[in-house]
Design a protein around this motif. Sequence first.
Motif, PDB file in Angstrom:
ATOM      1  N   ARG A  74       0.833  -1.207   0.000  1.00 49.59           N
ATOM      2  CA  ARG A  74       0.000   0.000   0.000  1.00 49.59           C
ATOM      3  C   ARG A  74       0.863   1.252   0.000  1.00 49.59           C
ATOM      4  O   ARG A  74       0.569   2.234  -0.688  1.00 49.59           O
ATOM      5  N   GLU A 316      -6.922  -3.947  -3.342  1.00 51.20           N
ATOM      6  CA  GLU A 316      -6.237  -2.800  -3.940  1.00 51.20           C
ATOM      7  C   GLU A 316      -7.201  -1.938  -4.738  1.00 51.20           C
ATOM      8  O   GLU A 316      -7.129  -0.715  -4.710  1.00 51.20           O
ATOM      9  N   LEU A 336      -5.545   5.345   1.857  1.00 49.33           N
ATOM     10  CA  LEU A 336      -4.695   4.537   2.732  1.00 49.33           C
ATOM     11  C   LEU A 336      -5.108   4.709   4.187  1.00 49.33           C
ATOM     12  O   LEU A 336      -5.253   3.730   4.928  1.00 49.33           O
TER      13      LEU A 336
END
Length: 621
Positions: A74, A316, A336
């Motif tokens: 990430r 994702e 995030l």
Amino acid sequence: MTPPPARRRRTGAKGTTPAHNLPRRGAVRRAQAITTYGVGSLIAVDHESFIVSGLDEADQSWNADESPRIYERRLARLLDVDYFRLPPASDDTSKDGLRVRRFPLMHSCPECTELQHHRHFNPPAGRSVCGTCEVDLVPSRFVVACEAGHLGEFPYWQWVHRSPDRGATTAGRCGGKLTLRSSGRTSSLRSILVSCTCGQAPEVSMEGSFRRNALKDLGLKCRGPRPWLGTSAPTQECGIPLRTLQRGSSSVWQPVLKSALSIPPWSNGRADPLAGHWEKLRKYDDRAAVAVYLDAIFDEAWPISLDEVMTLLDAEREEDPDGGATPTFDHRYRALRNKEYERLRSGNDESEHSRDEQFVCETPLGDQSVLGPLGVTGPMLVKKLREVRALKAFTRLVDAESTTDTKEMPLSNSPLRWLPAMEVRGEGVFLRLDEDRLGAWEKATAVAARVERIRIAHQRVLEERADDPSQAVPSPATPRMVLLHTLAHVLINEWSLEAGYPAASLRERLYAADDMAGVLVYTATSDSAGSLGGLVAQGEPEHLDRTVRSAVRRAEWCSSDPLCVETEASGTGGTNLAACHACVMLPETSCEHNNILLDRALLVGTPDDPRLGFFADVLAD
């Protein structure tokens, strides 16, 4: 810094001579190579000064065993790299480590007072001494930098030979030699005297050299020097005004750090073999195409199952923007943080995962209703935590947290597919504020007006530092953000006093947005103050209730009151209100925002308006 270790003859594999046998000049910890002595920073070793070199040769000089790769997908996606590397941990048998270059090159001899380039003193090989006087040379105390990140030598020739109207002359063509001495009368710049033996210019002091326009008055502008990249680095006219700085000033180098928590499904390490392949895998939507690609990249059995790959791809894509738009850096960073917040709220049970799981977050067993009167809800015990912090770039003169990409200086001359990073494994406590109570509080006129003063001051600072004020990043100051930020600081101070944790070993992570109102306090070091279970124990409701009440009562008074609580502005540019080092400020390593956007009046109120504080009812009990 530690003193340089005793020199030993180093050998390569099987006793062969290593490819490079460079002299050693001290040692730093891995974490310091990210936060304090990263690429482009100045580092003092005994009486010498160096600048940490760029990463262009690191792929060859950093040994794979001493500088292993680390993965955090990430964060890698956010920073557009494939992986990260730990800075090298060298020992006596190591071939190499962090490379440095001598800087500044201008030195002075305290015995003969000459001021010139280091090599002109004719020092013996491997030493920094005057070839005539045989005393240690002193690196220049002064350097120049611009807001674009360039760094250069202080222009002593121009400073000495400036004309009466403050303009520069044909300095350097007089044939004389510079000297530097101290009159010893005071400790100010007035006592540092520079002269030239040509006799065409009077002896001048360094007084006035730190004025904002001091070098501009000499007709000098930045020429783009980047000494950390060596002589091969291209030098082009920058044109931005130069500023004089002390060599050891914190303004000379500030890291641009980005971090991420390892959360499921990325936190068990099984996705690591696919690093560098995710952009191609994202092009395939069906399982059959993904299976064909996995067959092509793995000669033997797959290290990860197809179901796991599809789960990771789905995770994702959840962070992609709606409508298929190209995601920006800010969008990806918000996504995030949003995913971390969701995972911290939902948690996961350690018994459901293997021992390779790097994120374990559980609901405490105690009665959470005791926290209701405080307006605190949803405490979670983060028993295992992994954070990866990467050095993205660095800045000079400007605050790294408020700068734009145009003022960030890269770590290498050519783009790399990796960045230096460190990982911290620890534990923490996560808590949220009650949304109903918080929503009613932040709508109060007095609260909004007080935070607006902070926001306006912070926005003014951001606009002053931006090339184009209209393009300045917006200030994040909102009532809930300032409240959560100040609450995190008082909790860290409280746990430092009550639980025995050094304040510098704890760190905050804020989740403040329209749909988020949470604080994570976690161990920020992996030494003896790291993952020992003591911080997690403080998250049990009965302990947390006592901690919050004690922290709020302690914040009610400051040894600097009434000056602190009644101040109209404090901090850099007025970006704080009721906040000082005697009450809520923390070590810089513990704070996400460099000790700005703080106001303890939002916790406890003011003498004129006690109901201003979110925890006013606690103080009334």
